[in-house]
Design a protein around this motif. Structure first.
Motif, PDB file in Angstrom:
ATOM      1  N   PHE A 165      -1.678  10.677   1.160  1.00 32.42           N
ATOM      2  CA  PHE A 165      -2.769  10.480   2.105  1.00 32.42           C
ATOM      3  C   PHE A 165      -2.307  10.909   3.488  1.00 32.42           C
ATOM      4  N   THR A 166      -3.194  11.539   4.216  1.00 33.89           N
ATOM      5  CA  THR A 166      -2.934  11.892   5.599  1.00 33.89           C
ATOM      6  C   THR A 166      -4.270  11.897   6.324  1.00 33.89           C
ATOM      7  N   PRO A 167      -4.362  11.285   7.502  1.00 30.68           N
ATOM      8  CA  PRO A 167      -3.283  10.708   8.306  1.00 30.68           C
ATOM      9  C   PRO A 167      -3.084   9.218   8.085  1.00 30.68           C
ATOM     10  N   GLU A 168      -3.620   8.655   7.009  1.00 35.52           N
ATOM     11  CA  GLU A 168      -3.557   7.208   6.833  1.00 35.52           C
ATOM     12  C   GLU A 168      -2.137   6.675   6.714  1.00 35.52           C
ATOM     13  N   ILE A 169      -1.214   7.471   6.168  1.00 38.60           N
ATOM     14  CA  ILE A 169       0.159   7.017   5.953  1.00 38.60           C
ATOM     15  C   ILE A 169       1.094   7.713   6.925  1.00 38.60           C
ATOM     16  N   ASP A 170       1.952   6.951   7.557  1.00 37.70           N
ATOM     17  CA  ASP A 170       2.970   7.476   8.461  1.00 37.70           C
ATOM     18  C   ASP A 170       3.851   8.476   7.699  1.00 37.70           C
ATOM     19  N   PRO A 171       4.180   9.639   8.291  1.00 33.85           N
ATOM     20  CA  PRO A 171       5.014  10.632   7.601  1.00 33.85           C
ATOM     21  C   PRO A 171       6.384  10.114   7.191  1.00 33.85           C
TER      22      PRO A 171
ATOM     23  N   LEU B  89       4.237   1.255  -1.479  1.00 34.07           N
ATOM     24  CA  LEU B  89       4.404   0.902  -2.889  1.00 34.07           C
ATOM     25  C   LEU B  89       3.451  -0.227  -3.256  1.00 34.07           C
ATOM     26  N   LEU B  90       2.845  -0.113  -4.433  1.00 35.79           N
ATOM     27  CA  LEU B  90       1.929  -1.133  -4.922  1.00 35.79           C
ATOM     28  C   LEU B  90       2.428  -1.650  -6.263  1.00 35.79           C
ATOM     29  N   SER B  91       2.426  -2.966  -6.396  1.00 32.78           N
ATOM     30  CA  SER B  91       2.770  -3.610  -7.660  1.00 32.78           C
ATOM     31  C   SER B  91       1.516  -4.305  -8.168  1.00 32.78           C
ATOM     32  N   TYR B  92       1.082  -3.936  -9.372  1.00 37.58           N
ATOM     33  CA  TYR B  92      -0.182  -4.434  -9.901  1.00 37.58           C
ATOM     34  C   TYR B  92      -0.202  -5.962  -9.918  1.00 37.58           C
ATOM     35  N   GLY B  93      -1.182  -6.525  -9.242  1.00 38.35           N
ATOM     36  CA  GLY B  93      -1.348  -7.966  -9.244  1.00 38.35           C
ATOM     37  C   GLY B  93      -0.352  -8.730  -8.398  1.00 38.35           C
ATOM     38  N   THR B  94       0.539  -8.027  -7.697  1.00 37.36           N
ATOM     39  CA  THR B  94       1.574  -8.716  -6.910  1.00 37.36           C
ATOM     40  C   THR B  94       1.425  -8.458  -5.424  1.00 37.36           C
ATOM     41  N   GLY B  95       1.380  -7.219  -5.013  1.00 34.95           N
ATOM     42  CA  GLY B  95       1.264  -6.957  -3.590  1.00 34.95           C
ATOM     43  C   GLY B  95       1.596  -5.528  -3.214  1.00 34.95           C
ATOM     44  N   ARG B  96       1.745  -5.325  -1.908  1.00 34.61           N
ATOM     45  CA  ARG B  96       2.033  -4.016  -1.318  1.00 34.61           C
ATOM     46  C   ARG B  96       3.261  -4.149  -0.432  1.00 34.61           C
ATOM     47  N   TRP B  97       4.059  -3.071  -0.411  1.00 35.86           N
ATOM     48  CA  TRP B  97       5.238  -3.032   0.444  1.00 35.86           C
ATOM     49  C   TRP B  97       5.315  -1.684   1.131  1.00 35.86           C
ATOM     50  N   ASP B  98       5.900  -1.671   2.323  1.00 32.83           N
ATOM     51  CA  ASP B  98       6.041  -0.456   3.118  1.00 32.83           C
ATOM     52  C   ASP B  98       7.505  -0.264   3.490  1.00 32.83           C
ATOM     53  N   LEU B  99       8.029   0.903   3.168  1.00 34.31           N
ATOM     54  CA  LEU B  99       9.428   1.201   3.456  1.00 34.31           C
ATOM     55  C   LEU B  99       9.539   2.364   4.426  1.00 34.31           C
ATOM     56  N   LEU B 100      10.414   2.214   5.404  1.00 38.89           N
ATOM     57  CA  LEU B 100      10.805   3.340   6.234  1.00 38.89           C
ATOM     58  C   LEU B 100      11.564   4.335   5.354  1.00 38.89           C
ATOM     59  N   VAL B 101      11.192   5.614   5.419  1.00 36.68           N
ATOM     60  CA  VAL B 101      11.921   6.654   4.694  1.00 36.68           C
ATOM     61  C   VAL B 101      12.830   7.368   5.685  1.00 36.68           C
ATOM     62  N   ILE B 102      14.125   7.176   5.523  1.00 36.85           N
ATOM     63  CA  ILE B 102      15.109   7.839   6.380  1.00 36.85           C
ATOM     64  C   ILE B 102      15.348   9.232   5.816  1.00 36.85           C
TER      65      ILE B 102
ATOM     66  N   ALA C  17       7.119   3.378  11.348  1.00 32.99           N
ATOM     67  CA  ALA C  17       8.278   4.096  10.820  1.00 32.99           C
ATOM     68  C   ALA C  17       8.672   5.254  11.737  1.00 32.99           C
ATOM     69  N   SER C  18       7.701   6.067  12.130  1.00 38.30           N
ATOM     70  CA  SER C  18       8.006   7.209  12.995  1.00 38.30           C
ATOM     71  C   SER C  18       8.501   6.769  14.360  1.00 38.30           C
ATOM     72  N   ALA C  19       7.934   5.687  14.892  1.00 37.49           N
ATOM     73  CA  ALA C  19       8.377   5.192  16.195  1.00 37.49           C
ATOM     74  C   ALA C  19       9.805   4.678  16.123  1.00 37.49           C
ATOM     75  N   LEU C  20      10.167   4.072  15.005  1.00 40.62           N
ATOM     76  CA  LEU C  20      11.528   3.567  14.846  1.00 40.62           C
ATOM     77  C   LEU C  20      12.535   4.718  14.815  1.00 40.62           C
ATOM     78  N   ILE C  21      12.201   5.784  14.106  1.00 42.40           N
ATOM     79  CA  ILE C  21      13.085   6.953  14.064  1.00 42.40           C
ATOM     80  C   ILE C  21      13.151   7.621  15.431  1.00 42.40           C
ATOM     81  N   ALA C  22      12.009   7.744  16.106  1.00 45.88           N
ATOM     82  CA  ALA C  22      12.003   8.365  17.432  1.00 45.88           C
ATOM     83  C   ALA C  22      12.826   7.557  18.428  1.00 45.88           C
ATOM     84  N   ALA C  23      12.767   6.229  18.337  1.00 45.46           N
ATOM     85  CA  ALA C  23      13.543   5.382  19.244  1.00 45.46           C
ATOM     86  C   ALA C  23      15.038   5.566  19.009  1.00 45.46           C
ATOM     87  N   ASP C  24      15.449   5.687  17.744  1.00 43.69           N
ATOM     88  CA  ASP C  24      16.871   5.892  17.466  1.00 43.69           C
ATOM     89  C   ASP C  24      17.327   7.263  17.948  1.00 43.69           C
TER      90      ASP C  24
END
Length: 234
Positions: free
Chosen positions: A128-134, A139-152, A178-185
């Motif tokens: 998806f673009t632009p909905e998801i940060d580059p 990640l989605l787990s059926y019936g459990t939840g959603r998680w978001d990971l920074l991709v280094i 995620a992008s702001a964290l990488i830009a800050a570093d």
């Protein structure tokens, strides 16, 4: 029919039977020679032992911590989702429940497979673009939840990757995308891939040596975080 003719007839059949036997014997001898040559020229080779894929390089917030915008960081070894995602789900399935869907922004992934076979099931992959940060993996787990990971980025140096992992999994870390964290570093320490060269011992640790966990997390001079971080596969 006279006796001479009978003898001649009998002799003909006897001779034919003997010729067939000789032909069969010659054919069997030829087959034995072929088997011997095959055994000599093509010895049975041992089956190669399967090579285990490297563990995923992850830093995750522990249960009960403030989630914020990110649940941790992932440092893949390449931009090949088909080869990278199985190792990631191997770690996350027992922790978060079976991962069934993954979504990315296609900016940094040259090929996005629709389905990825993992251990015992199939994970569907979408973009998806632009909905998801580059620089984020959803990640989605059926019936459990959603998680978001920074991709280094895979080419990131080990020192930068360690800083980003610590920041993304820190309880008190700033609520940056995620992008702001990488830009800050990058703004504070320079280009991600331009880390100072490591000596052999440090490089071994960052690639999965015995002291990888301690080497991956920068030493703190102040009080420890209120929540410990889970560092995997460094």
């Amino acid at each position: 029919m006279d006796s001479t003719e009978g003898i001649s007839h009998t002799g003909f059949h006897a001779g034919s039977f003997s010729a067939k036997d000789e032909t069969r014997a010659a054919a069997e001898a030829a087959r034995r020679r072929v088997r011997i040559m095959s055994a000599t020229l093509h010895p049975t080779l041992p089956h190669p032992e399967p090579v285990a894929a490297p563990a995923a390089r992850l830093a995750l917030k522990t249960d009960g911590t403030s989630r914020g915008l990110l649940d941790g960081a992932w440092w893949p070894r390449s931009r090949d989702l088909l080869s990278e995602l199985p190792a990631l789900t191997d770690v996350l399935d027992p922790l978060w429940g079976r991962i069934t869907r993954i979504a990315v922004n296609p900016k940094h992934w040259p090929v996005i497979p629709r389905k990825v076979p993992v251990d015992g099931h199939i994970v569907k992959v979408g973009w998806f673009t632009p909905e998801i940060d580059p620089h984020k993996l959803l990640l989605l787990s059926y019936g459990t939840g959603r998680w978001d990971l920074l991709v280094i980025p895979p080419e990131t140096g080990a020192e930068s990757a360690a800083r980003l992992m610590a920041a993304a999994s820190n309880y008190d870390g700033p609520p940056l995308t995620a992008s702001a964290l990488i830009a800050a570093d990058e703004a504070r320490h320079g280009v991600l891939a331009a880390d100072q060269s490591l000596d052999p011992d440090e490089a071994w640790e960052y690639e999965g040596g015995a002291s990888a966990v301690s080497a991956a997390v920068p030493q703190q001079t102040g009080p420890p975080d209120r929540a410990s971080r889970l560092i995997i596969g460094m």
